[in-house]
Structures are given as C-alpha cells and as structure tokens.
Design a protein around this motif. Sequence first.
Motif, mmCIF file in Angstrom:
data_model
loop_
_atom_site.group_PDB
_atom_site.id
_atom_site.type_symbol
_atom_site.label_atom_id
_atom_site.label_comp_id
_atom_site.label_asym_id
_atom_site.label_seq_id
_atom_site.Cartn_x
_atom_site.Cartn_y
_atom_site.Cartn_z
ATOM 1 N N GLY A 93 0.849 -1.185 0.000
ATOM 2 C CA GLY A 93 0.000 0.000 0.000
ATOM 3 C C GLY A 93 0.884 1.235 0.000
ATOM 4 N N ARG A 94 0.380 2.290 0.583
ATOM 5 C CA ARG A 94 1.099 3.561 0.600
ATOM 6 C C ARG A 94 1.945 3.655 1.879
ATOM 7 N N PRO A 95 3.260 3.540 1.782
ATOM 8 C CA PRO A 95 4.109 3.425 2.983
ATOM 9 C C PRO A 95 4.138 4.671 3.864
ATOM 10 N N PHE A 96 3.890 5.859 3.302
ATOM 11 C CA PHE A 96 3.989 7.081 4.099
ATOM 12 C C PHE A 96 2.623 7.616 4.549
ATOM 13 N N GLN A 97 1.601 6.828 4.297
ATOM 14 C CA GLN A 97 0.255 7.232 4.686
ATOM 15 C C GLN A 97 -0.029 6.767 6.106
ATOM 16 N N GLN A 98 -0.563 7.640 6.929
ATOM 17 C CA GLN A 98 -1.036 7.249 8.254
ATOM 18 C C GLN A 98 -2.551 7.076 8.187
ATOM 19 N N GLY A 99 -3.089 6.493 9.218
ATOM 20 C CA GLY A 99 -4.519 6.223 9.236
ATOM 21 C C GLY A 99 -5.221 6.913 10.370
ATOM 22 N N GLY A 100 -6.322 6.335 10.775
ATOM 23 C CA GLY A 100 -7.112 6.882 11.858
ATOM 24 C C GLY A 100 -8.348 6.029 12.062
ATOM 25 N N VAL A 101 -9.190 6.485 12.953
ATOM 26 C CA VAL A 101 -10.427 5.767 13.245
ATOM 27 C C VAL A 101 -11.575 6.766 13.291
ATOM 28 N N LEU A 102 -12.665 6.404 12.667
ATOM 29 C CA LEU A 102 -13.892 7.199 12.717
ATOM 30 C C LEU A 102 -15.031 6.314 13.191
ATOM 31 N N VAL A 103 -15.901 6.869 13.990
ATOM 32 C CA VAL A 103 -17.177 6.222 14.298
ATOM 33 C C VAL A 103 -18.231 7.137 13.686
ATOM 34 N N VAL A 104 -18.947 6.590 12.712
ATOM 35 C CA VAL A 104 -19.910 7.398 11.960
ATOM 36 C C VAL A 104 -21.312 6.828 12.125
ATOM 37 N N ALA A 117 -0.947 10.248 14.493
ATOM 38 C CA ALA A 117 0.046 11.285 14.225
ATOM 39 C C ALA A 117 1.302 10.715 13.557
ATOM 40 N N VAL A 118 1.657 9.507 13.976
ATOM 41 C CA VAL A 118 2.846 8.842 13.435
ATOM 42 C C VAL A 118 2.533 7.361 13.271
ATOM 43 N N ALA A 119 3.417 6.648 12.597
ATOM 44 C CA ALA A 119 3.227 5.211 12.412
ATOM 45 C C ALA A 119 3.143 4.516 13.772
ATOM 46 N N GLY A 120 2.151 3.666 13.933
ATOM 47 C CA GLY A 120 1.967 2.933 15.174
ATOM 48 C C GLY A 120 1.194 3.689 16.244
ATOM 49 N N ASP A 121 0.732 4.852 15.929
ATOM 50 C CA ASP A 121 -0.077 5.650 16.872
ATOM 51 C C ASP A 121 -1.538 5.223 16.714
ATOM 52 N N HIS A 122 -1.971 4.309 17.560
ATOM 53 C CA HIS A 122 -3.314 3.759 17.477
ATOM 54 C C HIS A 122 -4.113 4.158 18.710
ATOM 55 N N PRO A 123 -5.403 4.410 18.513
ATOM 56 C CA PRO A 123 -6.224 4.678 19.688
ATOM 57 C C PRO A 123 -6.575 3.371 20.391
ATOM 58 N N ASP A 124 -6.936 3.465 21.624
ATOM 59 C CA ASP A 124 -7.466 2.322 22.346
ATOM 60 C C ASP A 124 -8.841 2.021 21.747
ATOM 61 N N PRO A 125 -9.078 0.809 21.267
ATOM 62 C CA PRO A 125 -10.391 0.494 20.683
ATOM 63 C C PRO A 125 -11.562 0.775 21.637
ATOM 64 N N ALA A 126 -11.295 0.762 22.929
ATOM 65 C CA ALA A 126 -12.357 1.058 23.895
ATOM 66 C C ALA A 126 -12.907 2.472 23.706
ATOM 67 N N GLU A 127 -12.084 3.368 23.195
ATOM 68 C CA GLU A 127 -12.553 4.743 22.951
ATOM 69 C C GLU A 127 -13.602 4.750 21.844
ATOM 70 N N ALA A 128 -13.347 3.992 20.787
ATOM 71 C CA ALA A 128 -14.317 3.914 19.684
ATOM 72 C C ALA A 128 -15.582 3.215 20.159
ATOM 73 N N LEU A 129 -15.409 2.176 20.945
ATOM 74 C CA LEU A 129 -16.551 1.432 21.480
ATOM 75 C C LEU A 129 -17.414 2.336 22.358
ATOM 76 N N ALA A 130 -16.781 3.176 23.149
ATOM 77 C CA ALA A 130 -17.514 4.081 24.039
ATOM 78 C C ALA A 130 -18.321 5.117 23.265
ATOM 79 N N ALA A 131 -17.945 5.356 22.024
ATOM 80 C CA ALA A 131 -18.642 6.348 21.205
ATOM 81 C C ALA A 131 -19.934 5.792 20.593
ATOM 82 N N LEU A 132 -20.122 4.493 20.715
ATOM 83 C CA LEU A 132 -21.324 3.879 20.124
ATOM 84 C C LEU A 132 -22.523 3.993 21.056
#
Lengths: 132, 40
Positions: A93-104, A117-132
């Motif tokens: 894929g795209r090596p210099f692309q970072q990602g993120g998480v959305l709850v829509v 912000a940087v490679a390997g910067d992941h949110p705690d999935p519990a944060e996304a779960l709490a948004a549901l």
Amino acid sequence: MFCREQVAQFLDVAEAIRARGAELVLVSTGAPYFAKAFKEDRNITVPMVTDPSGKLYEAADWQKGVGATFSPRTLKNASRAMGAGFKQGRTQGRPFQQGGVLVVRPDQSVAYRYASAVAGDHPDPAEALAAL
Amino acid sequence: MNDAAILSQLTVLDTEGEVLTFGTFWAERPAVLVFLRHFG
C-alpha cells in the motif's frame, strides 16, 4: 507490523461493536488482492475495503509523509508492537500514509475521530466502542 | 458538508475488486471505520 497490531486490537472488540448495533470496517491503501490475502490469512470476517488511490484518506485528512512515518515515536511504537509479537511484513500500500479511526452514524454525524500522528499511533479500541 | 457526508460519496474496492460506495457501510447502522496505513 502496525497494521497487523491494529487489526488484532480492533478484532478483539468486533463482537462488542456488533452487540452495540454497529459494524467494524477495515480500510487500507493496498490493492484488492493484498486485502484479500490479508483477510484470508487472518480469517477476518468483518468487511475490508481498499482505497488504492488515496482519495478517501485525503478526504479524511489523515497524516502522511516521511516525518510521520519515521518519527522517534515510531521506534517506541515499534518496540511495543514487536514486544506483543507482531512482525513487519512487506509493505502493501502507501508506505507514508497514516490512518485513523472514525465512528460514523447513519445521520452522517461523527461520534469519534482519532487521527494517527505517526506510524503505530493507534487509539485504544475502547474509545471507539464508548462512542457507540 | 461534513467529513462523513463527503466520505459517504466516495468509492472503495472490496477484496474482489468490486466498486462500493463507502457510505453504504453506515447507511443503516453506525460503523467503526479503521483506516490502516497499508497491509504489512
């Protein structure tokens, strides 16, 4: 290795996401055949889609660039991921692309947004779960 | 138009290379969208 780590973290809460009436969707930048192999290798049952053109990532305004990929924080993140047993495979894929998480929500409101912000910067999935 | 509305109109590819409209994933229920860097 960060993608493998993040997928594992979110698959751990996939049932909880479904139990709250939502769906987990994995998105990446690689070609569809990479997605298919990744999905089959890990027996992933949630939807996986790809955005090889990068237009989705551009529209979501996720970080990209060499600096976001090779930051000192990336070393710390790599140590964490490797310590948990994840290994780097070939970049697909795209090596210099970072990602993120959305709850829509169906009304198009965004209940949660996390931009890596940087490679390997992941949110705690519990944060996304709490948004549901 | 907010982020989600813009994203909802864009297309993605499934694992078979079929084109999908991204917004279909949250048309009827919320979705947790995890944008990975790539596969690797």
